[in-house]
Design a protein around this motif. Structure first.
Motif, mmCIF file in Angstrom:
data_model
loop_
_atom_site.group_PDB
_atom_site.id
_atom_site.type_symbol
_atom_site.label_atom_id
_atom_site.label_comp_id
_atom_site.label_asym_id
_atom_site.label_seq_id
_atom_site.Cartn_x
_atom_site.Cartn_y
_atom_site.Cartn_z
ATOM 1 N N TRP A 126 8.881 15.883 6.682
ATOM 2 C CA TRP A 126 8.367 16.727 7.783
ATOM 3 C C TRP A 126 8.961 16.274 9.118
ATOM 4 C CZ3 TRP A 126 2.776 15.964 5.656
ATOM 5 C CH2 TRP A 126 2.564 16.851 4.601
ATOM 6 N N MET A 127 9.123 14.945 9.262
ATOM 7 C CA MET A 127 9.693 14.428 10.515
ATOM 8 C C MET A 127 11.112 14.942 10.693
ATOM 9 S SD MET A 127 8.396 10.488 10.614
ATOM 10 C CE MET A 127 9.302 10.103 12.103
ATOM 11 N N LEU A 128 11.873 14.920 9.597
ATOM 12 C CA LEU A 128 13.255 15.387 9.683
ATOM 13 C C LEU A 128 13.304 16.889 9.961
ATOM 14 C CD1 LEU A 128 14.806 13.295 6.780
ATOM 15 C CD2 LEU A 128 14.993 12.886 9.241
ATOM 16 N N ALA A 129 12.312 17.602 9.405
ATOM 17 C CA ALA A 129 12.262 19.051 9.632
ATOM 18 C C ALA A 129 12.003 19.357 11.108
ATOM 19 C CB ALA A 129 11.179 19.675 8.752
ATOM 20 N N GLY A 130 11.375 18.430 11.809
ATOM 21 C CA GLY A 130 11.076 18.680 13.226
ATOM 22 C C GLY A 130 12.102 18.064 14.146
ATOM 23 N N SER A 131 13.394 18.183 13.761
ATOM 24 C CA SER A 131 14.414 17.492 14.558
ATOM 25 C C SER A 131 15.180 18.422 15.503
ATOM 26 C CB SER A 131 15.369 16.752 13.624
ATOM 27 O OG SER A 131 15.862 17.662 12.677
ATOM 28 N N VAL A 132 14.596 19.562 15.849
ATOM 29 C CA VAL A 132 15.271 20.499 16.766
ATOM 30 C C VAL A 132 15.699 19.804 18.072
ATOM 31 C CG1 VAL A 132 14.913 22.569 18.200
ATOM 32 C CG2 VAL A 132 14.219 22.570 15.805
ATOM 33 N N PRO A 133 14.830 18.976 18.702
ATOM 34 C CA PRO A 133 15.257 18.338 19.954
ATOM 35 C C PRO A 133 16.508 17.482 19.779
ATOM 36 C CG PRO A 133 12.891 18.084 19.668
ATOM 37 C CD PRO A 133 13.427 18.641 18.404
ATOM 38 N N LEU A 134 16.673 16.868 18.594
ATOM 39 C CA LEU A 134 17.856 16.032 18.378
ATOM 40 C C LEU A 134 19.116 16.909 18.293
ATOM 41 C CD1 LEU A 134 16.470 13.403 15.828
ATOM 42 C CD2 LEU A 134 16.552 13.287 18.320
ATOM 43 N N ILE A 135 18.962 18.088 17.668
ATOM 44 C CA ILE A 135 20.098 19.026 17.596
ATOM 45 C C ILE A 135 20.435 19.526 19.012
ATOM 46 C CG2 ILE A 135 20.841 21.269 16.683
ATOM 47 C CD1 ILE A 135 18.874 20.621 14.289
ATOM 48 N N TRP B 272 11.663 14.676 21.451
ATOM 49 C CA TRP B 272 11.499 14.545 19.989
ATOM 50 C C TRP B 272 10.273 13.670 19.676
ATOM 51 C CZ3 TRP B 272 11.653 10.136 16.913
ATOM 52 C CH2 TRP B 272 11.604 10.383 15.533
ATOM 53 N N LEU B 273 10.178 12.532 20.405
ATOM 54 C CA LEU B 273 9.048 11.625 20.187
ATOM 55 C C LEU B 273 7.716 12.343 20.461
ATOM 56 C CD1 LEU B 273 8.122 8.640 19.696
ATOM 57 C CD2 LEU B 273 8.150 8.362 22.170
ATOM 58 N N THR B 274 7.680 13.076 21.571
ATOM 59 C CA THR B 274 6.443 13.771 21.949
ATOM 60 C C THR B 274 6.088 14.840 20.914
ATOM 61 O OG1 THR B 274 7.132 13.431 24.225
ATOM 62 C CG2 THR B 274 5.268 14.904 23.874
ATOM 63 N N GLN B 275 7.115 15.533 20.466
ATOM 64 C CA GLN B 275 6.868 16.569 19.451
ATOM 65 C C GLN B 275 6.305 15.959 18.162
ATOM 66 O OE1 GLN B 275 10.056 18.661 17.517
ATOM 67 N NE2 GLN B 275 9.442 20.560 18.512
ATOM 68 N N GLN B 276 6.824 14.771 17.836
ATOM 69 C CA GLN B 276 6.299 14.088 16.643
ATOM 70 C C GLN B 276 4.833 13.699 16.827
ATOM 71 O OE1 GLN B 276 7.900 13.489 13.706
ATOM 72 N NE2 GLN B 276 9.580 14.699 14.526
ATOM 73 N N ILE B 277 4.498 13.330 18.071
ATOM 74 C CA ILE B 277 3.116 12.884 18.334
ATOM 75 C C ILE B 277 2.141 14.060 18.330
ATOM 76 C CG2 ILE B 277 1.609 11.889 20.142
ATOM 77 C CD1 ILE B 277 3.969 10.010 20.829
ATOM 78 N N ILE B 278 2.602 15.235 18.804
ATOM 79 C CA ILE B 278 1.642 16.346 18.963
ATOM 80 C C ILE B 278 1.613 17.299 17.759
ATOM 81 C CG2 ILE B 278 1.885 16.274 21.473
ATOM 82 C CD1 ILE B 278 3.354 19.010 21.210
ATOM 83 N N VAL B 279 2.442 17.032 16.758
ATOM 84 C CA VAL B 279 2.506 17.994 15.642
ATOM 85 C C VAL B 279 1.121 18.162 14.994
ATOM 86 C CG1 VAL B 279 3.150 16.311 13.849
ATOM 87 C CG2 VAL B 279 3.866 18.666 13.631
#
Lengths: 337, 267
Positions: free
Chosen positions: B29-38, B70-77
């Motif tokens: 799931w973390m890898l799936a939420g990697s839009v900010p890294l792209i 990316w970090l924030t998105q991981q925290i608020i998912v």
């Protein structure tokens, strides 16, 4: 303890014909109808009483239990459980009751049952010493030793049901709503669960309402029966009174010492079955003893037993009897959106 | 109070154990939420193509922004909308409703404890990102880090409440998750995940200010990268608290009204 007056639950359900045409039609014009799941039910239950709730599928048993436990808001009517109105779901009320649903689970699937027990201990604010005492009691009666630390998903159905029961009763509720608690279990496990419920009722003077498709559950545990069908109560009283009212006859089982023609047996009642020297005759209940005495005096009888018909048959007859007239007014077409 | 703390402690512990059982899935799931890294790679390439900076952002500024995003998105998912939708429509909410604790807290603790399961992986990816793009740095100031912890926690709670409120719509609609999908699309554009809000037209920037979106990612990122000064941090925290209050009220209202419609389906 439990007071129910004119309780009703009506649902609006959507209807759709099958297939593409049905889907398109339903998209434009959605038909609805009202289903009267519970339709004016009234009864009272005394503290410590064990009551059996009987009825065919869709009769309204579970819907009633869900309203009594506060899960469903009634359409109309009055419900009071231990002085509380269930739909308000006040904390003292929720600590006072439990609802065990044989087909729904509260245990966390991927963790040992013990973890779910710890969650319940915290949520119900059970002091440590009381928790330990209750767990010891339940472990002994339900034989939980060795299964509490296994992941729930790795337990057998019977083991899981025992843990579900223990989790649901950990806070020692005074009112138990048990909806099919033995469903899918083998006979031994059914007996174990029944014994546990009876023991819990004795120890804590708990009020119990039980629904079950296994008649043995009801006959073993409940003195009083409520029969519900199409959302209405058809009978409320003692199990023996139910049998008397629904089955006005008794079954006389004969073993003859010499052959006797069917016609002679039919003089005493309706010949239910005949197999050589064995016969079953249904005789009117009110003069069973006189008929039995006459039968013994006039026929070559080697052995005789007189019994009530099986409870399953009695209930079955009761439902087939009430279905036909109830059918017409139970559902009402109301609207087309 | 002691009892409430005990409930919180036990729920956290048990749900942490539960979530730990799904650690492999959590990494996926973390890898799936990697839009900010792209997006980070895209914007760095654009900055490099423009001679070193775009809109005042250097490649290392972009790296810091998107790593923090990316970090924030991981925290608020939050996936509670899906859970609630399923629980309401399938009747699985019933066992939770029978207990003297609002089911909200169990779902909340499930999400909160999950953050701690993904924390080690988050830190590894964050440090890898910081090393891979030379010159990239987040704030070295402990005050900003603490302020970020507060902002990110509030952002998570607001996002959780939004998802919870969307999930509660399952009391009325057949599939409330469709609305959560819509939220994802809106959030991708309006939280600052695709680009810092400075790159949006002024009227969109002004309009977005009236929504909770920038307070979920964009402003927490400004705090972590050290771009926000103390008055801005205090303003952000104030607005976040206001949104927290609004969403708490919305959730409470939907819960109260929705329960009347609960069908408790299934035996």
């Amino acid at each position: 303890m439990i007071y129910v007056r004119e309780l009703r639950k009506h649902y609006t359900v959507h209807e759709k014909e099958p297939g593409l045409v049905g889907s398109l039609r339903s998209f434009i014009r959605r038909r609805t109808k009202i289903v009267r799941a519970v339709d004016g039910v009234s009864f009272e239950i005394a503290p410590g009483e064990m009551l059996g709730f009987l009825g065919p599928n869709g009769a309204g048993k579970t819907t009633t239990l869900k309203m009594l436990s506060g899960l469903l808001h009634p359409t109309s009517g009055t419900v009071s459980v231990g002085g509380y109105t269930p739909k308000e779901r006040r904390t003292p009320f929720l600590k006072h009751i439990t609802l065990v649903m044989g087909q729904k689970q509260q245990l966390l699937w991927d963790l040992p049952a013990l973890d779910s027990f710890l969650v319940n201990q915290a949520i119900y604010e059970i002091p440590n010493d009381e928790y330990k005492r209750t767990m010891a009691e339940f472990s002994e009666i339900l034989e939980l030793e060795g299964i509490l630390k296994k992941q729930v998903r790795k337990l057998s159905l019977g083991e899981r049901m025992k843990c579900e029961l223990a989790a649901a009763l950990l806070h020692r509720p005074r009112v138990l709503f048990l909806d099919e608690p033995t469903i899918g279990l083998d006979v031994n496990m059914q007996v174990r669960i029944r014994e546990f419920i009876a023991e819990y009722n004795r120890r804590y003077e708990a009020t119990v309402i039980l629904t079950s498709h296994y008649m043995a559950d009801v006959t073993a545990l409940c003195q009083r029966i409520i029969v519900i069908d199409k959302g209405c109560i058809m009978f409320d009283g003692d199990l023996s009174a139910l049998i008397e009212s629904a089955a006005p006859g008794k079954v006389v089982r004969l073993e003859l010492s010499a052959p006797v023609p069917d016609e002679r047996l039919q003089e005493y009642g309706r010949l239910e079955s005949r197999d050589g020297l064995k016969a079953e005759i249904l005789v009117p209940r009110h003069n069973t003893s006189q008929l039995a005495a006459r039968l013994l005096a006039t026929l070559p009888v080697a052995d005789v037993t007189i019994e009530d018909p099986p409870i399953e048959e009695v209930i079955g007859q009761l439902f087939t009897g009430v279905r036909a007239p109830a059918e017409a007014g139970a559902e009402q077409q109301v609207a087309a959106r | 109070m002691r009892s409430a703390l005990n409930k919180g402690r036990v729920l956290f512990t048990v749900w942490f154990a539960h979530m730990s059982a799904y650690r492999a899935e959590i990494i996926i799931w973390m890898l799936a939420g990697s839009v900010p890294l792209i997006m980070m790679a895209v914007w760095i390439a654009k900055a490099q193509a423009s001679g070193g900076a775009t809109g005042g952002f250097t490649p290392s500024d972009f790296a810091a922004y998107f790593l923090a995003a990316w970090l924030t998105q991981q925290i608020i998912v939050a996936w509670v909308a899906w859970e609630l939708d399923h629980h309401i429509r399938q009747g699985h909410l019933s066992p939770k409703l029978l207990r003297p604790l609002d089911p909200f807290w169990e779902f909340f603790m499930g999400h909160a404890s999950e953050r701690f399961v993904r924390l080690p992986f988050m830190l590894v990816i964050l440090f890898a990102g910081l090393i891979l793009v030379p010159g990239t740095r987040l704030t070295p100031d402990a005050g900003h880090v603490l302020a970020y912890a507060a902002c990110a926690s509030l952002a998570f709670t607001i996002r959780f409440l939004i998802a919870y409120s969307i999930g509660l719509l399952a009391f009325w609609f057949d599939q409330a998750t469709a609305l959560d999908e819509f939220y994802y699309v809106a959030a991708a554009f309006l939280t600052g995940t695709f680009a810092p809000l400075e790159f949006y037209p002024p009227f969109i920037q002004a309009a977005v200010e009236w929504t909770p979106f920038p307070y979920l990612v964009y402003y927490p990122v400004r705090v972590l990268t050290g771009a926000a000064d103390t008055p801005e941090i205090l303003r952000v925290l104030g607005v976040q608290l206001a949104w927290l209050l609004v969403m708490t009220l919305v959730r409470a209202l939907l819960w109260k009204q929705g329960l009347k419609r609960y069908g408790a389906v299934g035996a």
